[in-house]
Design a protein around this motif. Structure first.
Motif, PDB file in Angstrom:
ATOM      1  N   ARG A  86       0.833  -1.200   0.000  1.00 19.01           N
ATOM      2  CA  ARG A  86       0.000   0.000   0.000  1.00 19.01           C
ATOM      3  C   ARG A  86       0.871   1.253   0.000  1.00 19.01           C
ATOM      4  NH1 ARG A  86      -4.498   2.225   4.162  1.00 19.01           N
ATOM      5  NH2 ARG A  86      -2.826   2.530   5.648  1.00 19.01           N
ATOM      6  N   ARG A  87       0.360   2.321  -0.586  1.00 19.87           N
ATOM      7  CA  ARG A  87       1.144   3.545  -0.681  1.00 19.87           C
ATOM      8  C   ARG A  87       1.436   4.132   0.691  1.00 19.87           C
ATOM      9  NH1 ARG A  87      -1.551   8.255   0.478  1.00 19.87           N
ATOM     10  NH2 ARG A  87      -3.748   7.864   0.725  1.00 19.87           N
ATOM     11  N   PRO A  88       2.546   4.700   0.980  1.00 21.83           N
ATOM     12  CA  PRO A  88       3.747   4.591   0.152  1.00 21.83           C
ATOM     13  C   PRO A  88       4.360   3.205   0.359  1.00 21.83           C
ATOM     14  CG  PRO A  88       4.212   5.859   2.136  1.00 21.83           C
ATOM     15  CD  PRO A  88       2.765   5.473   2.204  1.00 21.83           C
ATOM     16  N   GLY A  89       4.391   2.404  -0.704  1.00 23.23           N
ATOM     17  CA  GLY A  89       4.799   1.004  -0.578  1.00 23.23           C
ATOM     18  C   GLY A  89       6.237   0.810  -1.008  1.00 23.23           C
ATOM     19  N   TYR A  90       6.857  -0.167  -0.396  1.00 27.57           N
ATOM     20  CA  TYR A  90       8.277  -0.360  -0.680  1.00 27.57           C
ATOM     21  C   TYR A  90       8.613  -1.751  -1.198  1.00 27.57           C
ATOM     22  CZ  TYR A  90       8.296   4.079   1.629  1.00 27.57           C
ATOM     23  OH  TYR A  90       8.010   5.385   1.942  1.00 27.57           O
ATOM     24  N   SER A  91       7.612  -2.612  -1.348  1.00 30.39           N
ATOM     25  CA  SER A  91       7.938  -3.942  -1.884  1.00 30.39           C
ATOM     26  C   SER A  91       6.760  -4.569  -2.619  1.00 30.39           C
ATOM     27  CB  SER A  91       8.398  -4.870  -0.754  1.00 30.39           C
ATOM     28  OG  SER A  91       7.323  -5.155   0.099  1.00 30.39           O
ATOM     29  N   LEU A  92       7.147  -5.500  -3.508  1.00 30.56           N
ATOM     30  CA  LEU A  92       6.173  -6.356  -4.198  1.00 30.56           C
ATOM     31  C   LEU A  92       6.475  -7.782  -3.752  1.00 30.56           C
ATOM     32  CD1 LEU A  92       6.767  -5.038  -7.848  1.00 30.56           C
ATOM     33  CD2 LEU A  92       4.925  -4.333  -6.306  1.00 30.56           C
ATOM     34  N   GLU A  93       5.430  -8.574  -3.622  1.00 34.45           N
ATOM     35  CA  GLU A  93       5.639  -9.966  -3.232  1.00 34.45           C
ATOM     36  C   GLU A  93       5.143 -10.837  -4.383  1.00 34.45           C
ATOM     37  OE1 GLU A  93       6.763  -9.797  -0.129  1.00 34.45           O
ATOM     38  OE2 GLU A  93       6.735 -11.847   0.671  1.00 34.45           O
ATOM     39  N   VAL A  94       5.984 -11.725  -4.882  1.00 32.20           N
ATOM     40  CA  VAL A  94       5.562 -12.599  -5.970  1.00 32.20           C
ATOM     41  C   VAL A  94       5.264 -13.978  -5.379  1.00 32.20           C
ATOM     42  CG1 VAL A  94       6.146 -13.555  -8.225  1.00 32.20           C
ATOM     43  CG2 VAL A  94       7.044 -11.311  -7.549  1.00 32.20           C
ATOM     44  N   ILE A  95       4.075 -14.470  -5.692  1.00 35.57           N
ATOM     45  CA  ILE A  95       3.575 -15.712  -5.103  1.00 35.57           C
ATOM     46  C   ILE A  95       3.250 -16.694  -6.231  1.00 35.57           C
ATOM     47  CG2 ILE A  95       1.694 -16.722  -3.720  1.00 35.57           C
ATOM     48  CD1 ILE A  95       3.199 -14.636  -2.094  1.00 35.57           C
ATOM     49  N   ASP A  96       3.600 -17.933  -6.064  1.00 31.16           N
ATOM     50  CA  ASP A  96       3.164 -18.986  -6.978  1.00 31.16           C
ATOM     51  C   ASP A  96       1.857 -19.540  -6.421  1.00 31.16           C
ATOM     52  OD1 ASP A  96       2.665 -21.473  -8.142  1.00 31.16           O
ATOM     53  OD2 ASP A  96       4.790 -21.774  -8.613  1.00 31.16           O
ATOM     54  N   TYR A  97       0.749 -19.275  -7.119  1.00 29.61           N
ATOM     55  CA  TYR A  97      -0.526 -19.706  -6.530  1.00 29.61           C
ATOM     56  C   TYR A  97      -0.919 -21.117  -6.942  1.00 29.61           C
ATOM     57  CZ  TYR A  97      -3.155 -18.059 -10.781  1.00 29.61           C
ATOM     58  OH  TYR A  97      -3.662 -17.842 -12.042  1.00 29.61           O
ATOM     59  N   ARG A  98      -0.084 -21.745  -7.766  1.00 27.52           N
ATOM     60  CA  ARG A  98      -0.315 -23.161  -8.060  1.00 27.52           C
ATOM     61  C   ARG A  98       0.367 -24.005  -6.985  1.00 27.52           C
ATOM     62  NH1 ARG A  98       2.439 -26.836 -11.153  1.00 27.52           N
ATOM     63  NH2 ARG A  98       1.172 -28.540 -11.990  1.00 27.52           N
ATOM     64  N   GLU A  99       1.606 -23.678  -6.728  1.00 27.37           N
ATOM     65  CA  GLU A  99       2.358 -24.406  -5.704  1.00 27.37           C
ATOM     66  C   GLU A  99       2.099 -23.852  -4.300  1.00 27.37           C
ATOM     67  OE1 GLU A  99       4.272 -27.053  -6.254  1.00 27.37           O
ATOM     68  OE2 GLU A  99       3.923 -27.012  -8.415  1.00 27.37           O
ATOM     69  N   LEU A 100       1.434 -22.714  -4.252  1.00 29.53           N
ATOM     70  CA  LEU A 100       1.151 -22.044  -2.989  1.00 29.53           C
ATOM     71  C   LEU A 100       2.430 -21.774  -2.195  1.00 29.53           C
ATOM     72  CD1 LEU A 100      -2.108 -23.961  -2.046  1.00 29.53           C
ATOM     73  CD2 LEU A 100      -1.933 -21.643  -2.925  1.00 29.53           C
ATOM     74  N   LYS A 101       3.302 -21.028  -2.827  1.00 32.32           N
ATOM     75  CA  LYS A 101       4.516 -20.631  -2.113  1.00 32.32           C
ATOM     76  C   LYS A 101       4.981 -19.246  -2.592  1.00 32.32           C
ATOM     77  CE  LYS A 101       7.771 -22.775  -5.290  1.00 32.32           C
ATOM     78  NZ  LYS A 101       8.737 -23.828  -5.535  1.00 32.32           N
ATOM     79  N   ALA A 102       5.696 -18.574  -1.703  1.00 30.47           N
ATOM     80  CA  ALA A 102       6.232 -17.257  -2.053  1.00 30.47           C
ATOM     81  C   ALA A 102       7.489 -17.453  -2.869  1.00 30.47           C
ATOM     82  CB  ALA A 102       6.540 -16.481  -0.784  1.00 30.47           C
ATOM     83  N   LEU A 103       7.627 -16.654  -3.953  1.00 32.11           N
ATOM     84  CA  LEU A 103       8.786 -16.812  -4.832  1.00 32.11           C
ATOM     85  C   LEU A 103       9.832 -15.730  -4.606  1.00 32.11           C
ATOM     86  CD1 LEU A 103       7.054 -17.603  -8.257  1.00 32.11           C
ATOM     87  CD2 LEU A 103       8.070 -19.219  -6.636  1.00 32.11           C
ATOM     88  N   LYS A 104       9.361 -14.507  -4.376  1.00 32.57           N
ATOM     89  CA  LYS A 104      10.326 -13.425  -4.422  1.00 32.57           C
ATOM     90  C   LYS A 104       9.739 -12.168  -3.806  1.00 32.57           C
ATOM     91  CE  LYS A 104      13.180 -11.001  -7.813  1.00 32.57           C
ATOM     92  NZ  LYS A 104      14.402 -11.174  -7.014  1.00 32.57           N
ATOM     93  N   ARG A 105      10.611 -11.382  -3.193  1.00 34.77           N
ATOM     94  CA  ARG A 105      10.205 -10.059  -2.730  1.00 34.77           C
ATOM     95  C   ARG A 105      11.037  -9.031  -3.494  1.00 34.77           C
ATOM     96  NH1 ARG A 105       9.855  -9.361   3.510  1.00 34.77           N
ATOM     97  NH2 ARG A 105       8.125 -10.750   3.044  1.00 34.77           N
ATOM     98  N   ILE A 106      10.354  -8.065  -4.106  1.00 38.56           N
ATOM     99  CA  ILE A 106      11.049  -7.071  -4.923  1.00 38.56           C
ATOM    100  C   ILE A 106      10.963  -5.725  -4.220  1.00 38.56           C
ATOM    101  CG2 ILE A 106      11.072  -5.915  -7.173  1.00 38.56           C
ATOM    102  CD1 ILE A 106       9.258  -8.437  -8.022  1.00 38.56           C
ATOM    103  N   ALA A 107      12.115  -5.127  -3.977  1.00 41.23           N
ATOM    104  CA  ALA A 107      12.134  -3.807  -3.319  1.00 41.23           C
ATOM    105  C   ALA A 107      11.960  -2.724  -4.376  1.00 41.23           C
ATOM    106  CB  ALA A 107      13.453  -3.618  -2.579  1.00 41.23           C
ATOM    107  N   VAL A 108      11.351  -1.619  -3.970  1.00 42.16           N
ATOM    108  CA  VAL A 108      11.195  -0.496  -4.874  1.00 42.16           C
ATOM    109  C   VAL A 108      12.577   0.108  -5.153  1.00 42.16           C
ATOM    110  CG1 VAL A 108      10.912   1.358  -3.141  1.00 42.16           C
ATOM    111  CG2 VAL A 108       9.624   1.466  -5.293  1.00 42.16           C
ATOM    112  N   THR A 109      12.724   0.774  -6.297  1.00 43.79           N
ATOM    113  CA  THR A 109      14.021   1.406  -6.589  1.00 43.79           C
ATOM    114  C   THR A 109      14.201   2.621  -5.673  1.00 43.79           C
ATOM    115  OG1 THR A 109      12.887   2.560  -8.356  1.00 43.79           O
ATOM    116  CG2 THR A 109      14.241   0.699  -8.997  1.00 43.79           C
TER     117      THR A 109
END
Lengths: 367, 360
Positions: A86-109
């Motif tokens: 949520r704003r002001p947000g500093y990360s994105l979370e990438v989730i595999d919803y088939r395997e139901l697991k978190a893949l990656k956290r991406i920080a804002v530039t």
């Protein structure tokens, strides 16, 4: 069954889609009846997470997040979700919803921050997010290459201050520029804000259309949008000025045409506290729904005729996702409830109640 | 059906709520139904009726002054304004129901007016040449000229006699705004006849799925106004220091009742907390085995009330260091009460909202 066991059990089921025994068939049938809904949620003690839950109330996956999140974007070909903070947000979370697991956290530039929303390019290669820039007040749309570990590859101007939700239609990107400049979460330019709805050419970054309301209503923050199959935009707004009975809170904008408000009966408008939360177009493209969490209302329109159909009460309701049938929506609430709603009749059927789950502003149907 | 009958009708199950068997579970649907009915019939509706009566009296008093302007009729009109405003302060916390119809909640009192919209609009209204200040005029008028703040700035203007000379329609507008308030408050009260069942029959109508859902809406009016009291009514005037403070940022500095407003607000919230029968919020908490918390909240209300009695209305302008410290301490007491009531809502299983309180 504990959450973990259930998760494992379902993991096995999804890994064996043709498994020829009864249990699987039964589970598959149940799955067809109860689609998976994904949303950011918060708990009573302030823990934020991503939730994937069947519409009938069965939790499939819950993953803790570093902060409160906003939109959950579906990357269907990759079976991934991108959860935007949520704003002001500093990360994105990438989730595999088939395997139901978190893949990656991406920080804002560095110097930037996320405004809470994301979209994918037509070929699915690029993730596009609305972001603040350290350089000036104007918002940006930042492109990340999904195939290259979400590396930032490009940045274009959003055409306004405080961009919020964005949607792609063909080679066009539609951005709701809320118009509000913020420091942290404090709004600092309400007197001079100039929100806009912008249609951008994705390839060149050039603005094709800019839509604004009359200066009288320059404080109607254009924040949330959804699209019909023919590229019309359903717009949900939040009014930041002195309340009045005729503020624009819902609108439609068809390609090449002016943005026009959608009717809301005066008695309903007066209860909304000048605030709408989410916009959602149904599976047929004919019906639109907009939530008003401060007024506890869900409103429906026939978008073809720009005709108001009615509303139903959903306490603290904000999240909206399309259902399978024409006019069918799922709605979530901050007080732990999920409903199936029908635009044509405004029927409301509660399908889940877990008071400790505070469903956040937006929800998506993974089917 | 009268209120006494309604209570008698429900009273049979009371021992169930109070019995040990329901300790530590959330209050039952039946308990919430009874409390909803008590809150609406004993708190909400009578207070709107009082407001309507005081507003009607204010309208007559303002008209009286305009008919025969002298020192007596002016003080009569000003006194009547104070009575009506304090009646409004006694129900201002309610942010549901008929007060929302036609945006009356904003129209009754557009405040704080951070951009001085009211001043501009009032000037325009005084030089309006388009006919009477009638229903149609108020329907289209800015909310900033429809209610108490607009009337206050006209009626409590120190140079009211000169202003009446300068603006030929001064008195006409003042009477019309008083009349508009009287009309709005009358409608708010009368329309509760129809709105009442939305709350009292919650769980059996299309509005609220469960009795506790209506209770949550009513309880928002108990808890959420405390933040307004603290942040908007007190701390906004206080700013960071006595030097930066200005009591002109308080709610009713012109009429000199900003502190009295706070007293009326606290008394109203205290009444909603513990004044309803046969069930009150306090009683529901005690039935949840939360007696210590229930009593602590009562004590906190009493302490705030006692503290307010010792605070004299400050003059418009900067506060003295002592006044600043005193009001800052009051704000702290209100913050503590807010936290206690938040805790009480958790204990009662009441969720006041998530998206509606902080969304994007």
């Amino acid at each position: 069954m504990t959450e973990i066991n259930r998760r494992r059990f379902l993991g096995i089921l999804t890994a064996l889609p043709l498994a020829p025994y009864c249990a699987t068939a039964t589970a598959a049938a149940a799955a067809a009846e109860a689609p998976r809904l994904a949303s950011a949620v918060s708990s009573d003690d302030g823990v934020h997470s991503l939730l994937i839950r069947r519409a009938d109330g069965q939790t499939l996956f819950q993953h803790p997040l570093p902060a409160r999140a906003h939109q959950v974007l579906v990357d269907a070909p990759r079976q991934r979700l991108v959860v935007v903070s949520r704003r002001p947000g500093y990360s994105l979370e990438v989730i595999d919803y088939r395997e139901l697991k978190a893949l990656k956290r991406i920080a804002v530039t560095e110097g930037g921050s996320f405004y809470g929303h994301a979209e994918l390019s037509a070929d699915g290669r690029y993730l596009m997010t609305t972001e603040a820039s350290a350089a000036d007040d104007e918002g940006r749309v930042v492109f990340r290459d999904v195939e290259d570990d979400y590396r930032v590859v490009r940045e274009i101007r959003s055409g306004g201050v405080g961009p919020h939700e964005l949607r792609r239609f063909g080679d066009t990107l539609i951005v709701a520029n809320g118009g509000i400049r913020t420091e942290g979460r404090e709004k600092t330019n309400l007197d001079t804000m100039q929100p806009s709805l912008v249609r951008l050419d994705i390839a060149s970054g050039e603005i094709r259309e800019t839509h604004r309301f009359d200066e009288t209503f320059h404080q109607a923050s254009i924040r949330h949008i959804d699209l019909t199959p023919d590229g019309a935009v359903l717009v949900a707004m939040q009014y930041e000025g002195t309340p009045r009975p005729d503020t624009p809170l819902a609108a439609i904008q068809r390609p090449g045409e002016a943005m026009t408000t959608l009717p809301i009966p005066a008695g309903v408008h007066a209860q909304l506290r000048q605030y709408c939360g989410s916009a959602c177009v149904d599976s047929s493209g004919r019906y639109g729904a907009i939530s008003a969490p401060r007024g506890n209302q869900m409103m429906f329109w026939d978008l073809q005729e720009a005709r108001y159909l009615g509303q139903c009460m959903v306490l603290d309701g904000c999240g909206l996702a399309r259902g399978q049938a024409a006019g069918e929506f799922y709605a979530s609430s901050g007080v732990g409830r999920v409903y199936r709603l029908k635009a044509q009749t405004q029927a409301r059927e509660r399908i889940d109640k877990t008071p400790s789950l505070h469903w956040d502003n937006h929800m998506v149907n993974l089917a | 059906m009268n209120i006494a009958k309604q209570i008698t009708r429900r009273v049979w199950w009371l021992p169930l709520v109070m019995s040990a068997g329901v300790l530590n579970a959330a209050p039952s649907d039946e308990a919430w139904s009874v409390w909803n009915e008590a809150a609406i019939d004993q708190h909400v509706i009578p207070r709107y009726q009082t407001l309507a009566e005081q507003s009607a009296a204010m309208q007559s008093a303002v008209a009286g002054y305009c008919k025969a302007p002298d020192a007596d009729s002016l003080s009569g009109a000003r006194d009547a304004y104070v009575e009506a405003m304090l009646a409004w302060q006694g129900i201002q916390h309610v942010n549901f129901g008929t007060v929302l119809y036609l945006m009356r909640d904003s129209a009754m009192q557009f405040w704080p007016d951070r951009k001085n919209v009211g001043r501009r609009q009032l000037r325009a209204a005084l030089s309006y040449s388009g006919g009477a200040y009638d229903e149609e005029y108020f329907r289209d008028a800015s909310i900033s000229v429809k209610g108490f703040p607009a009337l206050e700035s006209l009626l409590f203007d120190e140079a009211i006699a000169d202003k009446r000379e300068k603006f030929p329609r001064y008195c006409e507008l003042m009477t019309a705004i008083a009349g508009n308030i009287a009309q709005m408050t009358d409608s708010i009260a009368v329309q509760w006849d129809d709105a009442r069942s939305q709350y009292t029959d919650a769980g059996h109508n299309t509005f609220f799925e469960e009795p506790a859902d209506a209770s949550a809406q009513i309880l928002k009016s108990l808890v959420e106004p405390l933040e307004v009291l603290r942040d908007t009514k007190i701390l906004r005037a206080l700013d960071e220091s006595a030097a930066e403070s200005n009591w002109k940022r308080s709610e009713s500095w012109r009429s000199g009742i900003s502190v009295a407003n706070l007293s009326a607000n606290v008394a109203a919230l205290e009444a909603l907390y513990q004044g309803t029968k046969p069930l009150s919020v306090k009683g529901l908490l005690e039935a949840q085995d939360q007696t210590a918390l229930a009593v602590a909240i009562s004590d906190q209300f009493a302490q705030i009330r006692a503290h307010l009695k010792t605070i004299a209305e400050p003059q418009a302008g900067p506060l003295s260091e002592a006044q600043w410290q005193d009001l800052n301490a009051l704000a702290g007491q209100i913050r503590d009460l807010n936290e206690q009531l938040d805790e009480a809502m958790l204990a009662l299983g009441i969720n006041l909202g998530f998206n509606s309180r902080d969304g994007d």
